[in-house]
Design an enzyme around this catalytic site. Structure first.
Site, PDB file in Angstrom:
ATOM      1  N   LYS A 230      69.811 -35.388  24.366  1.00 47.70           N
ATOM      2  CA  LYS A 230      70.386 -34.112  24.812  1.00 47.70           C
ATOM      3  C   LYS A 230      70.001 -33.932  26.280  1.00 47.70           C
ATOM      4  O   LYS A 230      68.900 -33.519  26.598  1.00 47.70           O
ATOM      5  CB  LYS A 230      69.849 -32.952  23.956  1.00 47.70           C
ATOM      6  CG  LYS A 230      70.742 -31.790  23.875  1.00 47.70           C
ATOM      7  CD  LYS A 230      70.583 -30.589  24.746  1.00 47.70           C
ATOM      8  CE  LYS A 230      69.489 -30.174  25.590  1.00 47.70           C
ATOM      9  NZ  LYS A 230      69.940 -29.608  26.887  1.00 47.70           N
TER      10      LYS A 230
ATOM     11  N   GLU B 164      56.305 -33.540  28.863  1.00 53.58           N
ATOM     12  CA  GLU B 164      55.998 -33.765  30.271  1.00 53.58           C
ATOM     13  C   GLU B 164      56.550 -32.561  31.014  1.00 53.58           C
ATOM     14  O   GLU B 164      57.760 -32.357  31.063  1.00 53.58           O
ATOM     15  CB  GLU B 164      56.663 -35.071  30.737  1.00 53.58           C
ATOM     16  CG  GLU B 164      55.883 -35.763  31.823  1.00 53.58           C
ATOM     17  CD  GLU B 164      56.175 -35.223  33.208  1.00 53.58           C
ATOM     18  OE1 GLU B 164      55.306 -34.491  33.753  1.00 53.58           O
ATOM     19  OE2 GLU B 164      57.241 -35.500  33.736  1.00 53.58           O
TER      20      GLU B 164
ATOM     21  N   GLY C 185      58.862 -26.246  27.377  1.00 52.27           N
ATOM     22  CA  GLY C 185      57.968 -27.174  26.685  1.00 52.27           C
ATOM     23  C   GLY C 185      57.095 -26.459  25.653  1.00 52.27           C
ATOM     24  O   GLY C 185      56.869 -26.966  24.551  1.00 52.27           O
TER      25      GLY C 185
ATOM     26  N   GLU D  87      54.218 -23.742  39.881  1.00 52.58           N
ATOM     27  CA  GLU D  87      55.190 -24.750  40.313  1.00 52.58           C
ATOM     28  C   GLU D  87      56.420 -24.056  40.913  1.00 52.58           C
ATOM     29  O   GLU D  87      56.989 -23.145  40.316  1.00 52.58           O
ATOM     30  CB  GLU D  87      55.626 -25.602  39.113  1.00 52.58           C
ATOM     31  CG  GLU D  87      56.537 -26.740  39.525  1.00 52.58           C
ATOM     32  CD  GLU D  87      56.857 -27.678  38.369  1.00 52.58           C
ATOM     33  OE1 GLU D  87      57.302 -27.191  37.322  1.00 52.58           O
ATOM     34  OE2 GLU D  87      56.670 -28.901  38.530  1.00 52.58           O
TER      35      GLU D  87
ATOM     36  N   GLN E 275      68.034 -21.828  40.887  1.00 52.06           N
ATOM     37  CA  GLN E 275      66.878 -22.509  41.490  1.00 52.06           C
ATOM     38  C   GLN E 275      66.645 -21.972  42.903  1.00 52.06           C
ATOM     39  O   GLN E 275      65.505 -21.771  43.329  1.00 52.06           O
ATOM     40  CB  GLN E 275      67.146 -24.016  41.507  1.00 52.06           C
ATOM     41  CG  GLN E 275      65.938 -24.874  41.768  1.00 52.06           C
ATOM     42  CD  GLN E 275      64.826 -24.661  40.751  1.00 52.06           C
ATOM     43  OE1 GLN E 275      65.079 -24.353  39.582  1.00 52.06           O
ATOM     44  NE2 GLN E 275      63.587 -24.811  41.200  1.00 52.06           N
TER      45      GLN E 275
ATOM     46  N   CYS F 295      58.678 -33.441  39.571  1.00 55.33           N
ATOM     47  CA  CYS F 295      57.426 -33.003  38.936  1.00 55.33           C
ATOM     48  C   CYS F 295      56.253 -33.397  39.806  1.00 55.33           C
ATOM     49  O   CYS F 295      55.221 -32.746  39.800  1.00 55.33           O
ATOM     50  CB  CYS F 295      57.232 -33.672  37.590  1.00 55.33           C
ATOM     51  SG  CYS F 295      58.612 -33.524  36.525  1.00 55.33           S
TER      52      CYS F 295
HETATM   53  C1  UN1 Z   1      59.689 -36.576  37.880  1.00 55.91           C
HETATM   54  O1  UN1 Z   1      59.682 -35.921  38.908  1.00 55.91           O
HETATM   55  O2  UN1 Z   1      59.831 -35.989  36.773  1.00 55.91           O
HETATM   56  O3  UN1 Z   1      56.747 -40.792  40.979  1.00 55.91           O
HETATM   57  C2  UN1 Z   1      59.606 -38.054  37.830  1.00 55.91           C
HETATM   58  C3  UN1 Z   1      57.849 -40.287  41.123  1.00 55.91           C
HETATM   59  C4  UN1 Z   1      59.022 -40.844  40.367  1.00 55.91           C
HETATM   60  C5  UN1 Z   1      59.235 -40.163  39.071  1.00 55.91           C
HETATM   61  C6  UN1 Z   1      59.220 -38.665  39.127  1.00 55.91           C
HETATM   62  N1  UN1 Z   1      58.817 -42.261  40.150  1.00 55.91           N
HETATM   63  O4  UN1 Z   1      58.033 -39.312  41.835  1.00 55.91           O
END
Ligand code: UN1
Length: 494
Positions: free
Chosen positions: A174, A249, A232, A384, A330, A283
């Site tokens: 999904k 994650e 999450g 964040e 955003q 992330c």
């Molecule tokens: C993400 O932002 O969820 O190290 C993944 C990194 C990438 C992966 C990021 N290889 O920024």
């Protein structure tokens, strides 16, 4: 692209029960990239049924054969890299070079997991009893539900799908409603490379209820989720109610620590790339700069010079370094954090506003932003943001930098710039994030190392690397007694 873009269930491209559609739009221009079917719980049910039916056959296919399919997937992704990357850029905005990196990460993962088809090591140990053998093998967990975000619309589905497949699980994917077209191209590659019907199923939709229906489905054995901490948390609670395995994650609040002995030119490169690459929507993006007071002024000046030269624009245009934010919501979120930063007394050095003139008028563009005089307790230093916003915090030494770094709820990625080996070693020991970089920025993980975060970033699972095999499999311990008599463990010692 045929419209509407459909679901892929049991090896067929099919419509959604609702008969409704939703549009995926280019965040740089507002153009429709694809009209997609808008699914509901009934479509999840059908995908789950197809995945359940396909499970027995897939789990019994020898793993090296499954690996051969993944090798073909790798080669096809390589061949289609440019087309896929263009769709990624059009759908979520990252610049083309980065979109190619996104596809490359999937290619790397496909090769890596394909090769696991001929490894997938278990272990054999001696039994405590004579004429008895003991071994351990990995087992698939069953039908896995994958809920993936828009910021890595090819890479993250591949991080989850390929380890799941090589271990013999079947999949219901999904994807985010921001990137359904990319997801359908990804699944089309799997179909064309010989993944059997029902082994991977795709359900597209715009409603938050869709993910919930997948998590709550009685037959889903495991949920692997990447996305916001708020979602999450909900996934974790829903999964707990049904005793589902769940791998999360979630957020990050990653910092770059720069010491007074650092190579400042190198640091500026790493900071710019980590804070403003992908428009800060990783992330792993850096949103806190913890700088030794001796070099703070100089580094800030150097960074401002570099930021003044950054080109913001449509990611398909050559030379553009920073694309738009993914959508209006955003952009509003980033604006709220700018307000919060100013209210709490941080000093805005540059940026802080949406770009709306000329070529920016139809997209969600935001100026790269730098705050000074940020304090560790401010919201912009704790929460964040997921946008091109960086805050500078002054520290007096490495110990303080590490303490401030560790003072947030998240624990994903940290970078340290220093030329002092002793400082680097201490940082590697004391930093409480699951990814640490020395003399490189906070982004840039590689697929054969574990990826994930400590504390509120995740729930202890890791993606990628060998760790992904642990997430997507169960251990089965097998004892074979060939003595021909009853042997009681722990009792019959003679
Ligand atoms: C993400 O932002 O969820 O190290 C993944 C990194 C990438 C992966 C990021 N290889 O920024």
């Amino acid at each position: 692209m045929k419209t509407p873009v459909k679901n892929f269930i049991g090896g067929k491209w099919v419509g959604a029960h609702s008969g409704r559609t939703f549009d995926s739009r280019d965040p740089a221009t507002g153009e429709v990239v694809g009209r997609c079917v808008d699914s509901g719980p009934e479509d999840i049910d059908e995908a789950m049924k197809a995945a359940t039916e396909a499970f027995e056959g897939w789990r019994r296919m020898p793993a090296p054969r499954r690996g051969e399919i993944l090798f073909r997937v790798a080669e096809r992704l390589m061949r289609d890299k440019e087309t896929l990357a263009r769709t990624v850029t059009r759908e979520m905005g990252k610049v083309l070079a980065e979109a190619k990196g996104d596809v490359q990460e999937a290619i790397d993962m496909a090769y890596y997991m394909a090769a696991e088809g001929r490894r997938q090591f278990g272990f054999v140990v001696p039994s405590e009893l004579p004429d008895k053998s003991a071994l351990c093998v990995r087992e698939p967990v069953g039908v896995v539900g994958l809920i993936t975000p828009w910021n890595f619309p090819i890479a993250i589905p591949s991080w989850k799908t390929f380890p799941a497949l090589i271990l013999g699980n079947t999949v219901v994917l999904k994807p985010s409603p921001e990137t359904p077209v990319t997801a359908s191209l990804f699944v089309q590659v799997l179909e064309e490379c010989g993944v059997p019907p029902g082994v991977v199923n795709l359900v597209l939709g715009s409603s938050p209820e869709l993910g919930a229906a997948l998590v709550r489905h009685s037959n889903v054995a495991l949920i692997s989720f990447t996305g916001s901490t708020a979602t999450g948390d909900q996934v974790a609670m829903d999964a707990a109610a049904g005793h589902k395995r769940v791998a999360l994650e979630m957020g990050g609040k990653n910092a770059i620590l720069v010491m007074d002995d650092a190579d400042l030119d190198l640091a500026v490169d790493g900071i710019t790339w980590s804070a403003f690459g992908t428009t800060g929507q990783r992330c792993t993006a850096c949103s806190r700069l913890l700088v030794h007071r001796e070099v703070k002024e100089r580094l800030t000046r150097m960074l401002l010079n570099r930021m003044a030269k950054l080109t913001v624009g449509n990611g398909l245009k050559p030379g553009v370094e920073i694309g738009p934010l993914v959508n209006h919501a955003q952009l509003e979120r980033v604006q709220r954090y700018i307000q919060a930063g100013m209210q709490e007394g941080a000093r805005l050095l540059t940026g802080g506003k949406a770009l709306t003139d000329g070529e920016y008028a139809r997209g969600h563009f935001f100026a790269p932003t730098l705050f000074d005089q940020v304090k560790p307790t401010m919201r912009i230093a704790q929460e964040e943001i997921f946008g091109p916003v960086l805050g500078v915090l002054e520290v007096k030494d490495l110990e303080e930098a590490i303490a401030v770094n560790n003072s947030v709820q998240y624990g994903l990625s940290t970078a340290l710039y220093t030329r002092d080996l002793n400082r680097a070693q201490r940082a590697m020991r004391d930093i409480r994030t699951a990814i640490v970089y020395i003399n490189a920025g906070t982004i840039g993980s590689e697929v054969h190392l574990p990826f994930g975060g400590m504390r509120r970033t995740g729930n202890g699972h890791r993606e990628a690397g060998q760790a992904a095999l642990d997430t997507f499999s169960e251990w089965k311990a097998i004892y074979v007694d060939y003595s021909g008599r009853l042997q009681r463990a722990q009792i019959d010692k003679e």
